[in-house]
Design a protein around this motif. Structure first.
Motif, PDB file in Angstrom:
ATOM      1  N   CYS A  81      38.342  34.718  35.083  1.00 18.34           N
ATOM      2  CA  CYS A  81      38.995  34.223  36.298  1.00 18.34           C
ATOM      3  C   CYS A  81      40.232  33.420  35.910  1.00 18.34           C
ATOM      4  CB  CYS A  81      38.051  33.309  37.074  1.00 18.34           C
ATOM      5  SG  CYS A  81      36.443  34.051  37.441  1.00 18.34           S
ATOM      6  N   ASP A  92      43.418  32.149  45.982  1.00 17.04           N
ATOM      7  CA  ASP A  92      44.410  31.996  44.918  1.00 17.04           C
ATOM      8  C   ASP A  92      43.735  32.017  43.549  1.00 17.04           C
ATOM      9  OD1 ASP A  92      46.429  31.939  46.760  1.00 17.04           O
ATOM     10  OD2 ASP A  92      46.647  29.766  46.748  1.00 17.04           O
ATOM     11  N   GLU A  93      42.918  33.009  43.356  1.00 18.54           N
ATOM     12  CA  GLU A  93      42.241  33.251  42.078  1.00 18.54           C
ATOM     13  C   GLU A  93      42.250  34.747  41.829  1.00 18.54           C
ATOM     14  OE1 GLU A  93      37.639  33.592  40.495  1.00 18.54           O
ATOM     15  OE2 GLU A  93      38.045  32.219  42.129  1.00 18.54           O
ATOM     16  N   TYR A  94      42.493  35.127  40.583  1.00 16.65           N
ATOM     17  CA  TYR A  94      42.296  36.514  40.169  1.00 16.65           C
ATOM     18  C   TYR A  94      41.068  36.545  39.285  1.00 16.65           C
ATOM     19  CZ  TYR A  94      46.747  38.166  41.963  1.00 16.65           C
ATOM     20  OH  TYR A  94      47.777  38.509  42.795  1.00 16.65           O
ATOM     21  N   TYR A  95      40.254  37.580  39.449  1.00 19.82           N
ATOM     22  CA  TYR A  95      39.046  37.722  38.649  1.00 19.82           C
ATOM     23  C   TYR A  95      38.802  39.196  38.388  1.00 19.82           C
ATOM     24  CZ  TYR A  95      36.704  39.351  42.827  1.00 19.82           C
ATOM     25  OH  TYR A  95      36.367  40.086  43.934  1.00 19.82           O
ATOM     26  N   THR A 104      40.594  28.641  46.590  1.00 17.53           N
ATOM     27  CA  THR A 104      39.826  29.834  46.923  1.00 17.53           C
ATOM     28  C   THR A 104      39.229  29.633  48.320  1.00 17.53           C
ATOM     29  OG1 THR A 104      37.729  29.030  46.044  1.00 17.53           O
ATOM     30  CG2 THR A 104      39.222  30.126  44.477  1.00 17.53           C
ATOM     31  N   SER A 163      40.863  41.518  40.774  1.00 22.18           N
ATOM     32  CA  SER A 163      40.954  41.416  42.224  1.00 22.18           C
ATOM     33  C   SER A 163      41.359  39.994  42.565  1.00 22.18           C
ATOM     34  CB  SER A 163      39.600  41.724  42.867  1.00 22.18           C
ATOM     35  OG  SER A 163      39.206  43.038  42.561  1.00 22.18           O
ATOM     36  N   ARG A 164      41.861  39.830  43.783  1.00 19.69           N
ATOM     37  CA  ARG A 164      42.274  38.501  44.225  1.00 19.69           C
ATOM     38  C   ARG A 164      41.257  37.961  45.213  1.00 19.69           C
ATOM     39  NH1 ARG A 164      48.223  36.668  46.411  1.00 19.69           N
ATOM     40  NH2 ARG A 164      47.655  34.493  46.806  1.00 19.69           N
ATOM     41  N   TRP A 165      40.906  36.671  45.048  1.00 16.55           N
ATOM     42  CA  TRP A 165      40.022  35.966  45.968  1.00 16.55           C
ATOM     43  C   TRP A 165      40.692  34.630  46.256  1.00 16.55           C
ATOM     44  CZ3 TRP A 165      35.843  32.078  45.243  1.00 16.55           C
ATOM     45  CH2 TRP A 165      35.035  31.962  46.371  1.00 16.55           C
TER      46      TRP A 165
END
Length: 91
Positions: free
Chosen positions: A77, A42-45, A83, A38-40
């Motif tokens: 992440c 400018d981070e994918y985790y 973020t 999922s995206r939060w």
């Protein structure tokens, strides 16, 4: 010592390098992995199933392009910008 890994999503391939921490060793032992992210900001985790405690001295502020494990979410992440909780230029 470091280990190189390949992260693939669709047609995109990202090369990454793991450090020699216990967390990185645990992550490597779980490979190959397939999971959703999922995206939060400018981070994918995504929950990759890793079960670890936070390393002593673990970083809180990340750099663009860094990978991290979030123990609470059992997540890998990938950071590529700020973020929602970033302050100033920090990620």
């Amino acid at each position: 010592m470091s280990d190189k890994i390949l992260i693939t999503t669709g047609n995109l391939e990202l090369k990454a390098e793991l450090n020699d921490s216990e967390t990185a060793k645990k992550l490597k032992s779980l490979l190959p992995l397939q999971f959703s992210m999922s995206r939060w900001g400018d981070e994918y985790y995504g929950d990759c199933g890793i079960r670890v405690e936070a390393e002593p001295g673990a970083k809180v502020d990340m750099e663009i392009g860094e990978l991290a494990v979030w123990p609470v979410g059992h997540a890998l992440c990938i950071f590529f910008g700020p973020t929602p909780v970033s302050v100033g230029d920090e990620l």
